[in-house]
Design a protein around this motif. Structure first.
Motif, PDB file in Angstrom:
ATOM      1  N   ASP A   7      91.083  40.273  43.833  1.00 53.23           N
ATOM      2  CA  ASP A   7      90.130  39.404  43.152  1.00 53.23           C
ATOM      3  C   ASP A   7      90.887  38.441  42.247  1.00 53.23           C
ATOM      4  O   ASP A   7      91.880  38.801  41.621  1.00 53.23           O
ATOM      5  N   TRP A   8      90.411  37.220  42.197  1.00 50.78           N
ATOM      6  CA  TRP A   8      91.084  36.204  41.384  1.00 50.78           C
ATOM      7  C   TRP A   8      91.194  36.615  39.925  1.00 50.78           C
ATOM      8  O   TRP A   8      92.137  36.225  39.223  1.00 50.78           O
ATOM      9  N   THR A   9      90.260  37.424  39.446  1.00 54.26           N
ATOM     10  CA  THR A   9      90.270  37.841  38.045  1.00 54.26           C
ATOM     11  C   THR A   9      91.372  38.853  37.743  1.00 54.26           C
ATOM     12  O   THR A   9      91.633  39.145  36.566  1.00 54.26           O
ATOM     13  N   TRP A  13      97.102  33.727  34.397  1.00 54.46           N
ATOM     14  CA  TRP A  13      97.623  32.381  34.611  1.00 54.46           C
ATOM     15  C   TRP A  13      98.948  32.156  33.896  1.00 54.46           C
ATOM     16  O   TRP A  13      99.082  32.440  32.699  1.00 54.46           O
ATOM     17  N   ALA A  20      89.904  25.661  37.535  1.00 52.32           N
ATOM     18  CA  ALA A  20      89.974  26.707  38.550  1.00 52.32           C
ATOM     19  C   ALA A  20      88.545  27.186  38.773  1.00 52.32           C
ATOM     20  O   ALA A  20      87.978  27.858  37.910  1.00 52.32           O
ATOM     21  N   PRO A  22      85.658  29.063  41.261  1.00 51.54           N
ATOM     22  CA  PRO A  22      85.346  29.873  42.438  1.00 51.54           C
ATOM     23  C   PRO A  22      84.484  29.091  43.428  1.00 51.54           C
ATOM     24  O   PRO A  22      83.675  28.246  43.039  1.00 51.54           O
ATOM     25  N   LEU A  28      88.996  29.977  45.725  1.00 54.68           N
ATOM     26  CA  LEU A  28      89.244  29.425  44.400  1.00 54.68           C
ATOM     27  C   LEU A  28      89.875  28.046  44.560  1.00 54.68           C
ATOM     28  O   LEU A  28      90.909  27.903  45.210  1.00 54.68           O
ATOM     29  N   VAL A  30      91.787  25.042  42.813  1.00 63.26           N
ATOM     30  CA  VAL A  30      92.654  24.904  41.647  1.00 63.26           C
ATOM     31  C   VAL A  30      93.178  23.476  41.568  1.00 63.26           C
ATOM     32  O   VAL A  30      93.691  22.932  42.547  1.00 63.26           O
ATOM     33  N   LEU A  54      98.835  31.954  39.447  1.00 65.85           N
ATOM     34  CA  LEU A  54      97.992  33.096  39.097  1.00 65.85           C
ATOM     35  C   LEU A  54      98.737  34.348  39.548  1.00 65.85           C
ATOM     36  O   LEU A  54      98.879  34.587  40.756  1.00 65.85           O
ATOM     37  N   VAL A  66      98.854  34.804  50.588  1.00 69.82           N
ATOM     38  CA  VAL A  66      97.916  33.809  50.078  1.00 69.82           C
ATOM     39  C   VAL A  66      97.532  32.883  51.226  1.00 69.82           C
ATOM     40  O   VAL A  66      98.389  32.482  52.018  1.00 69.82           O
ATOM     41  N   GLY A 167     101.893  35.535  43.012  1.00 70.09           N
ATOM     42  CA  GLY A 167     100.533  35.134  43.342  1.00 70.09           C
ATOM     43  C   GLY A 167     100.487  33.670  43.730  1.00 70.09           C
ATOM     44  O   GLY A 167     101.523  33.005  43.856  1.00 70.09           O
ATOM     45  N   TRP A 185      93.635  35.976  48.642  1.00 69.63           N
ATOM     46  CA  TRP A 185      94.837  36.533  48.024  1.00 69.63           C
ATOM     47  C   TRP A 185      94.832  38.013  48.357  1.00 69.63           C
ATOM     48  O   TRP A 185      93.830  38.706  48.117  1.00 69.63           O
TER      49      TRP A 185
END
Length: 198
Positions: A7-9, A13, A20, A22, A28, A30, A54, A66, A167, A185
């Motif tokens: 998860d992007w969270t 960063w 950025a 979603p 995502l 960016v 990230l 990725v 990342g 990711w």
């Protein structure tokens, strides 16, 4: 064991981007800062450490992947994976638009940066995947475009005893307004062999 989606969270960063956001399909988008890049000294004489990345831990024995849409078309626009120990020890791998076409490659930095690329004009506009596998004292970089097999891009050293994170990253060294659409990711086990049979 197949790679798991990250998860992007879960990432932190390095150099927060201009935006950025979603996407409805779980991706995502960016936008890195204008003039951003990762580079140290070689040939150009300058140091940049302001690209947006990230990052999450990448221990020995693990790999990171990725995916992103190769929609960028301006000189030195770039996206892919950053593996970072510190500002003097890092590797970035992915696709960079250079000399009028997309180029797959990597920059390996151990105080000084080097750069290797290969033109991939047929990748333009398509979904690209980049994979970095950390095993023993090495990083193995592979890339592919959707529907085609992985190809080896680079084998680079990275000491087993150092902590690293990795990342998605993107940079826009020559302009403002680049927006990279990352679609996934993933993390999973490192590759067992440098030259797999399949």
């Amino acid at each position: 064991m197949p790679p798991r989606r990250v998860d992007w969270t879960e990432g932190v960063w390095l150099n927060r981007p201009v935006r950025a956001e979603p996407t409805p399909d779980g991706g995502l988008t960016v936008q890195p800062g204008a003039g951003s890049d990762f580079w140290r000294h070689t040939s150009y004489g300058f140091v940049h450490d302001d690209g947006s990345a990230l990052l999450a831990p990448l221990p020995v024995g693990r790999a990171v992947e990725v995916d992103f849409r190769l929609d960028f078309t301006e000189q030195f626009d770039q996206a892919g994976i950053l593996v970072r120990v510190d500002e003097r020890t890092w590797t970035k791998a992915g696709v960079e638009f250079s000399d009028g076409q997309p180029q797959v490659g990597a920059v390996v930095t151990r105080e000084l940066s080097d750069w290797s690329v290969a033109a991939v004009p047929t990748w333009a506009g398509r979904l690209v995947s980049v994979r970095v596998s950390r095993a023993g004292d090495a990083l193995t970089v592979r890339a592919r475009v959707e529907g085609e097999p992985w190809q080896l891009v680079r084998l680079a050293p990275l000491a087993e005893g150092v902590a690293a994170s990795a990342g998605p990253f993107c940079c826009s060294p020559t302009r403002d307004g680049l927006a990279v659409r990352f679609t996934a990711w993933r993390q999973g086990p490192a590759d067992r062999e440098l030259h797999p049979e399949s």
